[in-house]
Design a protein around this motif. Structure first.
Motif, PDB file in Angstrom:
ATOM      1  N   GLU A   1      14.109 -18.457  13.074  1.00 16.08           N
ATOM      2  CA  GLU A   1      15.310 -19.295  13.016  1.00 16.08           C
ATOM      3  C   GLU A   1      16.456 -18.570  12.327  1.00 16.08           C
ATOM      4  O   GLU A   1      17.607 -18.668  12.758  1.00 16.08           O
ATOM      5  N   LEU A   2      16.162 -17.849  11.264  1.00 15.85           N
ATOM      6  CA  LEU A   2      17.199 -17.055  10.599  1.00 15.85           C
ATOM      7  C   LEU A   2      17.751 -15.989  11.550  1.00 15.85           C
ATOM      8  O   LEU A   2      18.968 -15.781  11.633  1.00 15.85           O
ATOM      9  N   ARG A   3      16.860 -15.326  12.269  1.00 15.21           N
ATOM     10  CA  ARG A   3      17.291 -14.289  13.228  1.00 15.21           C
ATOM     11  C   ARG A   3      18.108 -14.893  14.360  1.00 15.21           C
ATOM     12  O   ARG A   3      19.089 -14.285  14.823  1.00 15.21           O
ATOM     13  N   ARG A   4      17.710 -16.086  14.821  1.00 11.54           N
ATOM     14  CA  ARG A   4      18.461 -16.767  15.877  1.00 11.54           C
ATOM     15  C   ARG A   4      19.902 -17.012  15.446  1.00 11.54           C
ATOM     16  O   ARG A   4      20.788 -17.074  16.288  1.00 11.54           O
ATOM     17  N   GLY A   5      20.105 -17.188  14.152  1.00 16.77           N
ATOM     18  CA  GLY A   5      21.443 -17.388  13.617  1.00 16.77           C
ATOM     19  C   GLY A   5      22.216 -16.095  13.457  1.00 16.77           C
ATOM     20  O   GLY A   5      23.327 -16.095  12.919  1.00 16.77           O
ATOM     21  N   GLY A   6      21.642 -14.978  13.885  1.00 18.79           N
ATOM     22  CA  GLY A   6      22.336 -13.699  13.855  1.00 18.79           C
ATOM     23  C   GLY A   6      22.103 -12.868  12.611  1.00 18.79           C
ATOM     24  O   GLY A   6      22.743 -11.829  12.435  1.00 18.79           O
ATOM     25  N   LEU A   7      21.189 -13.296  11.750  1.00 22.84           N
ATOM     26  CA  LEU A   7      20.928 -12.563  10.515  1.00 22.84           C
ATOM     27  C   LEU A   7      19.885 -11.466  10.710  1.00 22.84           C
ATOM     28  O   LEU A   7      18.939 -11.632  11.479  1.00 22.84           O
ATOM     29  N   GLN A   8      20.085 -10.365   9.997  1.00 25.85           N
ATOM     30  CA  GLN A   8      19.053  -9.323   9.922  1.00 25.85           C
ATOM     31  C   GLN A   8      18.014  -9.835   8.924  1.00 25.85           C
ATOM     32  O   GLN A   8      18.352 -10.171   7.788  1.00 25.85           O
ATOM     33  N   VAL A   9      16.754  -9.889   9.338  1.00 25.44           N
ATOM     34  CA  VAL A   9      15.679 -10.377   8.470  1.00 25.44           C
ATOM     35  C   VAL A   9      14.588  -9.321   8.378  1.00 25.44           C
ATOM     36  O   VAL A   9      13.993  -8.942   9.392  1.00 25.44           O
ATOM     37  N   GLU A  10      14.339  -8.858   7.179  1.00 25.98           N
ATOM     38  CA  GLU A  10      13.237  -7.944   6.888  1.00 25.98           C
ATOM     39  C   GLU A  10      12.139  -8.766   6.206  1.00 25.98           C
ATOM     40  O   GLU A  10      12.428  -9.793   5.582  1.00 25.98           O
ATOM     41  N   THR A  11      10.891  -8.304   6.301  1.00 31.87           N
ATOM     42  CA  THR A  11       9.780  -9.071   5.718  1.00 31.87           C
ATOM     43  C   THR A  11       8.752  -8.150   5.067  1.00 31.87           C
ATOM     44  O   THR A  11       8.763  -6.935   5.286  1.00 31.87           O
ATOM     45  N   GLY A  12       7.877  -8.799   4.324  1.00 32.91           N
ATOM     46  CA  GLY A  12       6.678  -8.132   3.844  1.00 32.91           C
ATOM     47  C   GLY A  12       5.599  -8.306   4.901  1.00 32.91           C
ATOM     48  O   GLY A  12       5.900  -8.489   6.082  1.00 32.91           O
ATOM     49  N   ILE A  13       4.344  -8.281   4.476  1.00 29.12           N
ATOM     50  CA  ILE A  13       3.214  -8.527   5.383  1.00 29.12           C
ATOM     51  C   ILE A  13       2.500  -9.762   4.881  1.00 29.12           C
ATOM     52  O   ILE A  13       2.033  -9.802   3.728  1.00 29.12           O
ATOM     53  N   PHE A  14       2.423 -10.779   5.714  1.00 25.75           N
ATOM     54  CA  PHE A  14       1.834 -12.052   5.314  1.00 25.75           C
ATOM     55  C   PHE A  14       0.417 -11.843   4.777  1.00 25.75           C
ATOM     56  O   PHE A  14      -0.398 -11.181   5.393  1.00 25.75           O
ATOM     57  N   GLY A  15       0.155 -12.399   3.612  1.00 31.23           N
ATOM     58  CA  GLY A  15      -1.181 -12.360   3.018  1.00 31.23           C
ATOM     59  C   GLY A  15      -1.538 -11.080   2.287  1.00 31.23           C
ATOM     60  O   GLY A  15      -2.593 -10.998   1.671  1.00 31.23           O
ATOM     61  N   ALA A  16      -0.670 -10.086   2.354  1.00 32.12           N
ATOM     62  CA  ALA A  16      -0.959  -8.805   1.694  1.00 32.12           C
ATOM     63  C   ALA A  16      -0.561  -8.857   0.223  1.00 32.12           C
ATOM     64  O   ALA A  16       0.267  -9.664  -0.183  1.00 32.12           O
ATOM     65  N   MET A  17      -1.143  -7.963  -0.564  1.00 33.27           N
ATOM     66  CA  MET A  17      -0.695  -7.753  -1.939  1.00 33.27           C
ATOM     67  C   MET A  17       0.570  -6.911  -1.839  1.00 33.27           C
ATOM     68  O   MET A  17       0.549  -5.809  -1.287  1.00 33.27           O
ATOM     69  N   MET A  18       1.676  -7.459  -2.339  1.00 37.48           N
ATOM     70  CA  MET A  18       2.975  -6.807  -2.159  1.00 37.48           C
ATOM     71  C   MET A  18       3.637  -6.528  -3.498  1.00 37.48           C
ATOM     72  O   MET A  18       3.477  -7.292  -4.449  1.00 37.48           O
ATOM     73  N   ASP A  19       4.394  -5.444  -3.549  1.00 35.15           N
ATOM     74  CA  ASP A  19       5.261  -5.138  -4.677  1.00 35.15           C
ATOM     75  C   ASP A  19       6.681  -5.439  -4.219  1.00 35.15           C
ATOM     76  O   ASP A  19       7.164  -4.843  -3.247  1.00 35.15           O
ATOM     77  N   VAL A  20       7.318  -6.388  -4.898  1.00 36.90           N
ATOM     78  CA  VAL A  20       8.661  -6.816  -4.528  1.00 36.90           C
ATOM     79  C   VAL A  20       9.633  -6.359  -5.615  1.00 36.90           C
ATOM     80  O   VAL A  20       9.382  -6.551  -6.802  1.00 36.90           O
TER      81      VAL A  20
ATOM     82  N   ASP B   1       0.813  -1.218   0.000  1.00 41.48           N
ATOM     83  CA  ASP B   1       0.000   0.000   0.000  1.00 41.48           C
ATOM     84  C   ASP B   1       0.850   1.274   0.000  1.00 41.48           C
ATOM     85  O   ASP B   1       0.579   2.233   0.731  1.00 41.48           O
ATOM     86  N   GLY B   2       1.912   1.266  -0.798  1.00 40.59           N
ATOM     87  CA  GLY B   2       2.757   2.444  -0.932  1.00 40.59           C
ATOM     88  C   GLY B   2       3.778   2.645   0.172  1.00 40.59           C
ATOM     89  O   GLY B   2       4.537   3.606   0.140  1.00 40.59           O
ATOM     90  N   THR B   3       3.818   1.733   1.153  1.00 41.49           N
ATOM     91  CA  THR B   3       4.755   1.850   2.264  1.00 41.49           C
ATOM     92  C   THR B   3       5.755   0.710   2.209  1.00 41.49           C
ATOM     93  O   THR B   3       5.374  -0.458   2.123  1.00 41.49           O
ATOM     94  N   VAL B   4       7.044   1.043   2.272  1.00 37.79           N
ATOM     95  CA  VAL B   4       8.093   0.019   2.300  1.00 37.79           C
ATOM     96  C   VAL B   4       8.039  -0.667   3.664  1.00 37.79           C
ATOM     97  O   VAL B   4       8.168  -0.012   4.701  1.00 37.79           O
ATOM     98  N   THR B   5       7.825  -1.986   3.652  1.00 42.60           N
ATOM     99  CA  THR B   5       7.752  -2.750   4.905  1.00 42.60           C
ATOM    100  C   THR B   5       9.047  -3.489   5.198  1.00 42.60           C
ATOM    101  O   THR B   5       9.258  -3.950   6.312  1.00 42.60           O
ATOM    102  N   GLY B   6       9.905  -3.622   4.199  1.00 45.00           N
ATOM    103  CA  GLY B   6      11.194  -4.273   4.391  1.00 45.00           C
ATOM    104  C   GLY B   6      12.117  -3.903   3.255  1.00 45.00           C
ATOM    105  O   GLY B   6      11.688  -3.832   2.101  1.00 45.00           O
ATOM    106  N   ALA B   7      13.386  -3.684   3.576  1.00 45.32           N
ATOM    107  CA  ALA B   7      14.376  -3.353   2.551  1.00 45.32           C
ATOM    108  C   ALA B   7      15.749  -3.760   3.051  1.00 45.32           C
ATOM    109  O   ALA B   7      16.041  -3.645   4.251  1.00 45.32           O
TER     110      ALA B   7
END
Length: 147
Positions: free
Chosen positions: A112-131, A16-22
Motif C-alpha cells: 500500500e505504501l508503494r502504491r502511493g508512490g513511496l520507495q519502501v525498503e524492508t528487513g527480512i520478516f522473522g529474521a534477527m535484524m540489526d536496525v 547476517d552481516g548483509t544490509v537488506t534495506g537502507a
C-alpha cells in the motif's frame, strides 16, 4: 496494527552481516500485527503514515509528509510491539498475530505504501535484524489502527 514512526536522516537494517534495506531521509517504521487486524487496518495505517505532516517546510513548520519531502520508508516487522509486560518480568506475546498472517498483512501494508508512490525498503520478516537509524528531531510517533 501498530506502527512506530521515526523521522530519520538515515536508516538501515542488516541481517547476517548483509544490509537488506537502507534509506536516506525519510521514515523508519516498526510494524506490529495482532490477531484482529485485517487489510483494512493495514491500508488505514499505510495511508496515515504516507500523509503524516512531520517534515518541516521553509518556515520550519511541520507541514510536509514523507511524500511531499521526497523521503523514503524503511519498514521493519516488529512482533514485540504487542508484548504485554503487565505480569511478571518476561513479556507475553500472545496478542501478536501468528507469523503467517502477520507476514501477509505486513507485506500488504508495504504494498500500500508503494502504491502511493513511496520507495519502501524492508528487513527480512522473522529474521534477527540489526536496525540502525539517526532519529531526526527526534520525532517518534505511535500509530494504532484501533485508536
Amino acid at each position: 496494527m501498530r506502527v512506530v514512526v521515526q523521522r530519520c536522516k538515515d536508516a538501515s537494517v542488516t541481517v547476517d552481516g548483509t544490509v537488506t534495506g537502507a534509506i536516506g531521509e525519510g521514515l523508519m517504521l516498526l510494524v506490529g500485527v495482532t490477531h484482529e487486524d485485517t487489510e483494512k487496518d493495514a491500508k488505514y495505517l499505510a495511508d496515515k503514515v504516507a500523509g503524516l505532516r512531520i517534515f518541516e517546510d521553509d518556515a520550519g513548520k511541520m507541514n510536509f509528509s514523507v511524500t511531499d519531502a521526497g523521503g523514503a520508508i524503511l519498514s521493519v516487522s516488529q512482533f514485540t510491539l504487542y508484548g504485554d509486560c503487565r505480569k511478571g518480568r518476561r513479556p507475553n506475546f500472545m496478542a501478536a498475530a501468528a507469523p503467517a498472517e502477520a507476514e501477509r498483512l505486513y507485506d500488504y501494508f508495504n504494498q500500500e505504501l508503494r502504491r502511493g508512490g513511496l520507495q519502501v525498503e524492508t528487513g527480512i520478516f522473522g529474521a534477527m535484524m540489526d536496525v540502525s537509524l539517526t532519529n531526526w528531531g527526534p520525532v517518534t510517533l505511535l500509530l494504532d489502527s484501533r485508536g
